[in-house]
Design a protein around this motif. Sequence first.
Motif, mmCIF file in Angstrom:
data_model
loop_
_atom_site.group_PDB
_atom_site.id
_atom_site.type_symbol
_atom_site.label_atom_id
_atom_site.label_comp_id
_atom_site.label_asym_id
_atom_site.label_seq_id
_atom_site.Cartn_x
_atom_site.Cartn_y
_atom_site.Cartn_z
ATOM 1 N N ALA A 109 15.567 -6.489 -8.659
ATOM 2 C CA ALA A 109 16.381 -6.734 -7.463
ATOM 3 C C ALA A 109 16.749 -5.429 -6.780
ATOM 4 N N GLU A 110 16.800 -4.373 -7.541
ATOM 5 C CA GLU A 110 17.231 -3.085 -6.993
ATOM 6 C C GLU A 110 16.048 -2.143 -6.815
ATOM 7 N N PRO A 111 16.187 -1.182 -5.891
ATOM 8 C CA PRO A 111 15.122 -0.177 -5.766
ATOM 9 C C PRO A 111 15.136 0.741 -6.980
ATOM 10 N N ARG A 112 14.037 1.394 -7.224
ATOM 11 C CA ARG A 112 13.996 2.392 -8.290
ATOM 12 C C ARG A 112 15.002 3.492 -7.954
ATOM 13 N N PRO A 113 15.680 4.035 -8.939
ATOM 14 C CA PRO A 113 16.671 5.089 -8.673
ATOM 15 C C PRO A 113 16.102 6.278 -7.895
ATOM 16 N N ASP A 114 14.843 6.617 -8.115
ATOM 17 C CA ASP A 114 14.240 7.749 -7.411
ATOM 18 C C ASP A 114 13.882 7.428 -5.966
ATOM 19 N N GLU A 115 13.974 6.150 -5.559
ATOM 20 C CA GLU A 115 13.669 5.762 -4.185
ATOM 21 C C GLU A 115 14.913 5.617 -3.328
ATOM 22 N N ILE A 116 16.083 5.607 -3.943
ATOM 23 C CA ILE A 116 17.320 5.438 -3.191
ATOM 24 C C ILE A 116 17.518 6.650 -2.293
ATOM 25 N N GLY A 118 15.437 7.684 -0.143
ATOM 26 C CA GLY A 118 14.166 8.345 0.140
ATOM 27 C C GLY A 118 13.740 8.149 1.587
ATOM 28 N N ALA A 119 12.703 8.845 1.975
ATOM 29 C CA ALA A 119 12.218 8.799 3.353
ATOM 30 C C ALA A 119 11.595 7.447 3.687
ATOM 31 N N ASP A 120 11.031 6.765 2.702
ATOM 32 C CA ASP A 120 10.377 5.492 2.948
ATOM 33 C C ASP A 120 11.204 4.371 2.327
ATOM 34 N N PRO A 121 12.065 3.695 3.114
ATOM 35 C CA PRO A 121 12.943 2.679 2.547
ATOM 36 C C PRO A 121 12.205 1.480 1.972
ATOM 37 N N SER A 122 10.984 1.246 2.370
ATOM 38 C CA SER A 122 10.245 0.110 1.809
ATOM 39 C C SER A 122 9.753 0.417 0.404
ATOM 40 N N GLY A 123 9.693 1.695 0.049
ATOM 41 C CA GLY A 123 9.199 2.070 -1.268
ATOM 42 C C GLY A 123 7.731 1.773 -1.444
ATOM 43 N N SER A 124 7.010 1.547 -0.344
ATOM 44 C CA SER A 124 5.630 1.085 -0.432
ATOM 45 C C SER A 124 4.705 2.075 -1.128
ATOM 46 N N SER A 125 5.058 3.351 -1.155
ATOM 47 C CA SER A 125 4.172 4.317 -1.775
ATOM 48 C C SER A 125 4.139 4.194 -3.294
ATOM 49 N N SER A 126 5.238 3.749 -3.909
ATOM 50 C CA SER A 126 5.267 3.676 -5.365
ATOM 51 C C SER A 126 5.658 2.303 -5.894
ATOM 52 N N ASP A 127 5.971 1.371 -5.046
ATOM 53 C CA ASP A 127 6.401 0.041 -5.463
ATOM 54 C C ASP A 127 5.204 -0.918 -5.405
ATOM 55 N N PRO A 128 4.684 -1.323 -6.564
ATOM 56 C CA PRO A 128 3.489 -2.173 -6.540
ATOM 57 C C PRO A 128 3.726 -3.544 -5.921
ATOM 58 N N ILE A 129 4.941 -4.055 -5.996
ATOM 59 C CA ILE A 129 5.246 -5.346 -5.381
ATOM 60 C C ILE A 129 5.196 -5.199 -3.855
ATOM 61 N N ALA A 130 5.759 -4.107 -3.341
ATOM 62 C CA ALA A 130 5.728 -3.848 -1.899
ATOM 63 C C ALA A 130 4.291 -3.681 -1.411
ATOM 64 N N VAL A 131 3.480 -2.978 -2.169
ATOM 65 C CA VAL A 131 2.075 -2.785 -1.796
ATOM 66 C C VAL A 131 1.351 -4.129 -1.784
ATOM 67 N N PHE A 132 1.560 -4.923 -2.816
ATOM 68 C CA PHE A 132 0.932 -6.247 -2.893
ATOM 69 C C PHE A 132 1.319 -7.115 -1.698
ATOM 70 N N LEU A 133 2.609 -7.165 -1.375
ATOM 71 C CA LEU A 133 3.058 -7.993 -0.247
ATOM 72 C C LEU A 133 2.546 -7.467 1.081
ATOM 73 N N ALA A 134 2.509 -6.153 1.229
ATOM 74 C CA ALA A 134 1.961 -5.585 2.467
ATOM 75 C C ALA A 134 0.490 -5.962 2.610
ATOM 76 N N ASP A 135 -0.261 -5.845 1.535
ATOM 77 C CA ASP A 135 -1.688 -6.182 1.574
ATOM 78 C C ASP A 135 -1.916 -7.678 1.807
ATOM 79 N N THR A 136 -1.013 -8.495 1.282
ATOM 80 C CA THR A 136 -1.169 -9.943 1.340
ATOM 81 C C THR A 136 -0.610 -10.550 2.621
ATOM 82 N N ALA A 137 0.513 -10.031 3.106
ATOM 83 C CA ALA A 137 1.238 -10.712 4.182
ATOM 84 C C ALA A 137 1.190 -10.036 5.542
#
Length: 190
Positions: A109-116, A118-137
């Motif tokens: 439910a929470e972002p990774r502590p190292d992403e709080i 950060g420059a990219d609020p979506s966390g898409s660079s290191s968040d595999p769920i965000a990458v999956f949803l971006a690729d899918t949706a």
Amino acid sequence: MRSWVPVPGSTKALLVQEALAAFGARGYEAVGVTELATSAGVTIGSLYHHFGSKAGLYDVVRTDVERRVLDRMEGAAAVRDTREPGGLAAVLLVGYDYLVGSGFARLLAEPRPDEIGGADPSGSSSDPIAVFLADTADADEAPIGSLLLAAWRQALAEASARLQAGGDAASVRRALAAVLGDRAGIGASA
């Protein structure tokens, strides 16, 4: 995939098991190293020896849970057309059901502590769920994936809070399904 599998009963395995339960229920900030070590029946030094820090242990646990839920979501996406109504909703509900049922809702439910902060609020660079949803949706540069991710994470946070207070998460699941456009109950949990 994990590069190691902890030997059952080993110090490393005990720490991972305790971290899964603690971080899964209460998140990163609410859990301390002393609590983790004491619950695992090991010393704080063991935690630092095996994982370097609380953040190192959290990263191992978070990465493992992300992989588990992503495997389930990818499997659901393989059998559902995510471009049709209800398809993407079913995929997200599979992930939600797994995390809530396993006691890991707060963890994702929470972002990774190292992403709080950060420059990219979506966390898409290191968040595999965000990458999956971006690729899918995502379509035509519309950030559908990041919007769905925000709703999904908020539902996980709400479910976790309700479960911690002794309630249940059924109404949260229904609300998430409605937000995702799954009013017919496609993807209803078993």
